[in-house]
Write a protein that holds these residues in place. Sequence first.
Motif, mmCIF file in Angstrom:
data_model
loop_
_atom_site.group_PDB
_atom_site.id
_atom_site.type_symbol
_atom_site.label_atom_id
_atom_site.label_comp_id
_atom_site.label_asym_id
_atom_site.label_seq_id
_atom_site.Cartn_x
_atom_site.Cartn_y
_atom_site.Cartn_z
ATOM 1 N N ASN A 150 27.876 -36.085 -19.695
ATOM 2 C CA ASN A 150 28.156 -37.195 -20.485
ATOM 3 C C ASN A 150 29.731 -37.647 -20.206
ATOM 4 O O ASN A 150 30.433 -36.485 -20.257
ATOM 5 C CB ASN A 150 27.953 -37.056 -21.864
ATOM 6 C CG ASN A 150 28.627 -35.800 -22.375
ATOM 7 O OD1 ASN A 150 28.357 -34.726 -22.032
ATOM 8 N ND2 ASN A 150 29.526 -35.780 -23.669
ATOM 9 N N VAL A 151 30.285 -38.765 -20.066
ATOM 10 C CA VAL A 151 31.663 -38.932 -19.975
ATOM 11 C C VAL A 151 32.227 -39.258 -21.355
ATOM 12 O O VAL A 151 31.543 -39.526 -22.359
ATOM 13 C CB VAL A 151 32.009 -40.124 -18.984
ATOM 14 C CG1 VAL A 151 31.429 -39.760 -17.527
ATOM 15 C CG2 VAL A 151 31.325 -41.379 -19.362
ATOM 16 N N GLY A 152 33.733 -39.173 -21.207
ATOM 17 C CA GLY A 152 34.454 -39.138 -22.445
ATOM 18 C C GLY A 152 35.006 -40.528 -22.847
ATOM 19 O O GLY A 152 36.221 -40.646 -23.420
ATOM 20 N N TRP A 153 34.404 -41.522 -22.414
ATOM 21 C CA TRP A 153 35.066 -42.824 -22.452
ATOM 22 C C TRP A 153 33.778 -43.979 -22.748
ATOM 23 O O TRP A 153 32.675 -43.844 -22.014
ATOM 24 C CB TRP A 153 36.171 -43.271 -21.394
ATOM 25 C CG TRP A 153 35.468 -43.235 -20.131
ATOM 26 C CD1 TRP A 153 34.776 -44.204 -19.422
ATOM 27 C CD2 TRP A 153 35.580 -41.905 -19.322
ATOM 28 N NE1 TRP A 153 34.391 -43.556 -18.227
ATOM 29 C CE2 TRP A 153 34.885 -42.301 -18.139
ATOM 30 C CE3 TRP A 153 36.228 -40.765 -19.633
ATOM 31 C CZ2 TRP A 153 34.749 -41.374 -17.064
ATOM 32 C CZ3 TRP A 153 36.021 -39.738 -18.350
ATOM 33 C CH2 TRP A 153 35.698 -40.024 -17.176
ATOM 34 N N GLN A 154 34.128 -44.895 -23.607
ATOM 35 C CA GLN A 154 33.000 -45.803 -23.569
ATOM 36 C C GLN A 154 33.406 -47.166 -23.393
ATOM 37 O O GLN A 154 34.476 -47.726 -23.680
ATOM 38 C CB GLN A 154 32.342 -45.993 -25.001
ATOM 39 C CG GLN A 154 31.774 -44.671 -25.384
ATOM 40 C CD GLN A 154 30.782 -44.607 -26.656
ATOM 41 O OE1 GLN A 154 30.150 -45.485 -26.823
ATOM 42 N NE2 GLN A 154 31.087 -43.915 -27.630
ATOM 43 N N MET A 155 32.992 -47.806 -22.354
ATOM 44 C CA MET A 155 33.627 -49.146 -21.741
ATOM 45 C C MET A 155 32.501 -50.039 -21.850
ATOM 46 O O MET A 155 31.743 -50.470 -20.777
ATOM 47 C CB MET A 155 34.079 -48.962 -20.424
ATOM 48 C CG MET A 155 35.055 -47.794 -20.326
ATOM 49 S SD MET A 155 35.686 -47.471 -18.636
ATOM 50 C CE MET A 155 34.267 -46.609 -18.169
ATOM 51 N N GLY A 156 32.289 -50.592 -23.118
ATOM 52 C CA GLY A 156 30.995 -51.690 -22.958
ATOM 53 C C GLY A 156 29.873 -51.176 -22.765
ATOM 54 O O GLY A 156 29.339 -50.000 -23.041
ATOM 55 N N ASP A 157 29.197 -51.699 -21.738
ATOM 56 C CA ASP A 157 27.872 -51.470 -21.304
ATOM 57 C C ASP A 157 27.755 -50.483 -20.194
ATOM 58 O O ASP A 157 26.734 -50.057 -19.657
ATOM 59 C CB ASP A 157 26.921 -52.815 -20.860
ATOM 60 C CG ASP A 157 26.691 -53.456 -22.426
ATOM 61 O OD1 ASP A 157 26.604 -52.686 -23.263
ATOM 62 O OD2 ASP A 157 26.422 -54.698 -22.186
ATOM 63 N N THR A 158 29.194 -50.316 -19.421
ATOM 64 C CA THR A 158 28.887 -49.458 -18.305
ATOM 65 C C THR A 158 29.719 -48.097 -18.593
ATOM 66 O O THR A 158 30.897 -47.570 -18.225
ATOM 67 C CB THR A 158 29.878 -50.219 -17.407
ATOM 68 O OG1 THR A 158 31.272 -50.574 -17.730
ATOM 69 C CG2 THR A 158 29.439 -51.527 -16.574
ATOM 70 N N ARG A 159 28.930 -47.359 -19.328
ATOM 71 C CA ARG A 159 29.288 -46.014 -19.466
ATOM 72 C C ARG A 159 27.714 -45.150 -19.618
ATOM 73 O O ARG A 159 26.812 -45.575 -20.113
ATOM 74 C CB ARG A 159 30.120 -46.021 -20.825
ATOM 75 C CG ARG A 159 29.587 -46.824 -21.797
ATOM 76 C CD ARG A 159 28.313 -46.203 -22.972
ATOM 77 N NE ARG A 159 28.087 -46.758 -23.866
ATOM 78 C CZ ARG A 159 26.733 -47.250 -24.284
ATOM 79 N NH1 ARG A 159 25.738 -46.913 -23.310
ATOM 80 N NH2 ARG A 159 26.385 -47.934 -25.161
ATOM 81 N N ILE A 160 28.265 -43.835 -19.613
ATOM 82 C CA ILE A 160 27.141 -42.867 -19.649
ATOM 83 C C ILE A 160 27.694 -41.801 -20.482
ATOM 84 O O ILE A 160 28.276 -40.806 -20.437
ATOM 85 C CB ILE A 160 26.578 -42.111 -18.289
ATOM 86 C CG1 ILE A 160 26.171 -43.110 -17.224
ATOM 87 C CG2 ILE A 160 25.480 -41.127 -18.827
ATOM 88 C CD1 ILE A 160 24.774 -43.787 -17.626
ATOM 89 N N SER A 161 27.633 -42.314 -21.928
ATOM 90 C CA SER A 161 28.439 -41.195 -22.970
ATOM 91 C C SER A 161 27.449 -40.732 -24.195
ATOM 92 O O SER A 161 27.894 -39.494 -24.514
ATOM 93 C CB SER A 161 29.423 -42.365 -23.601
ATOM 94 O OG SER A 161 30.417 -42.617 -22.807
ATOM 95 N N THR A 162 26.556 -41.276 -24.261
ATOM 96 C CA THR A 162 25.611 -40.670 -25.267
ATOM 97 C C THR A 162 24.102 -40.197 -24.875
ATOM 98 O O THR A 162 24.102 -40.219 -23.696
ATOM 99 C CB THR A 162 25.006 -41.875 -26.371
ATOM 100 O OG1 THR A 162 24.392 -42.783 -25.652
ATOM 101 C CG2 THR A 162 26.417 -42.563 -26.812
ATOM 102 N N ALA A 163 23.491 -39.537 -25.781
ATOM 103 C CA ALA A 163 22.406 -38.800 -25.380
ATOM 104 C C ALA A 163 21.340 -40.282 -24.962
ATOM 105 O O ALA A 163 20.657 -39.884 -24.120
ATOM 106 C CB ALA A 163 21.551 -38.343 -26.689
#
Length: 308
Positions: A150-163
């Motif tokens: 999981n990455v440490g940033w949330q950028m709208g819909d282009t992220r893999i941050s949550t479970a």
Amino acid sequence: MKLSQTNGPILHFYDGDLHSSLLHLKNAGFKYVDISFWSRYLAGSPYFTTDNAVIAEEYKRELETLELIPVQSHEPFGNSMGNDNGRFYFKKTPLSIDLAGRIGIPSITLHPGQAIVPMSREEYMEKNTEIFRQLIPYAEKYGTRLLIENVGWQMGDTRISTADDLNELLDRIDHPLFGVCWDTGHANLCNLDQYEELKKLGSRLEGLHVHDNYGGKRTPNCDLHLFPHWGNINFDGVISALLEIGYKGTFNFEVDSPIRRVDPIPFVKDGEEQKKLDMMSPELRQKMEIFLFEIGKQMLETYGCFEE
């Protein structure tokens, strides 16, 4: 639960010397280690010109001599969706997967790609799915497990941050060698309830990067990699969830320092660069690592789950 730490942040204290970084961890009390290839495959590295079989023998020899057990590893630095369309990424990441397999490391942690051009959520997930599927043949050679972080940033819909993001991506890849490495610091930067997130991952969770920071609300994008208790992560929730889901991996630190400063800040006097005080000595860093081991041991003993 077994306790481990990465050798990645330690390598720069010893000018990249593998033996010294591993001996450092052993002297701190660690028996289990995370092998970092993060800075090993940079441009100009001998890892591009030396046969992986030769490099693997060096690692295996050092690990056996020091009686250390490698429990997971980390791919090199780079963005699979970068400006060069991932060409450099696909030069070094397959090599690192092959090397992990030759050494006998059970898993390697991989970062999802970061979009550098606008794209929809569907386009982003499909692109990452395509990228990860290209790595399957390298993993299948030795049965190396590929753990998406999981990455440490949330950028709208282009992220893999949550479970939910990770579960969706694993469903799309649909291959038994894939799992998850959960990074506690990255999750804290996204202000997530880590107890709930880890429960959602369940048996898909196979690796950890345990470190602390001050959270996304207080210090956005500050991925500090601090000792536990130096930031504001609720580790009671983390460990409770690990026990409830029957987590089988190690409690693996990816800790840099209490107050992060990886490189010295040069001061030039009379035309010469001074480095007398601004670079921590290996001896002082060793004391920090001993302290880190004791912190981890105390955390796990509190829950009755520390394993030698």
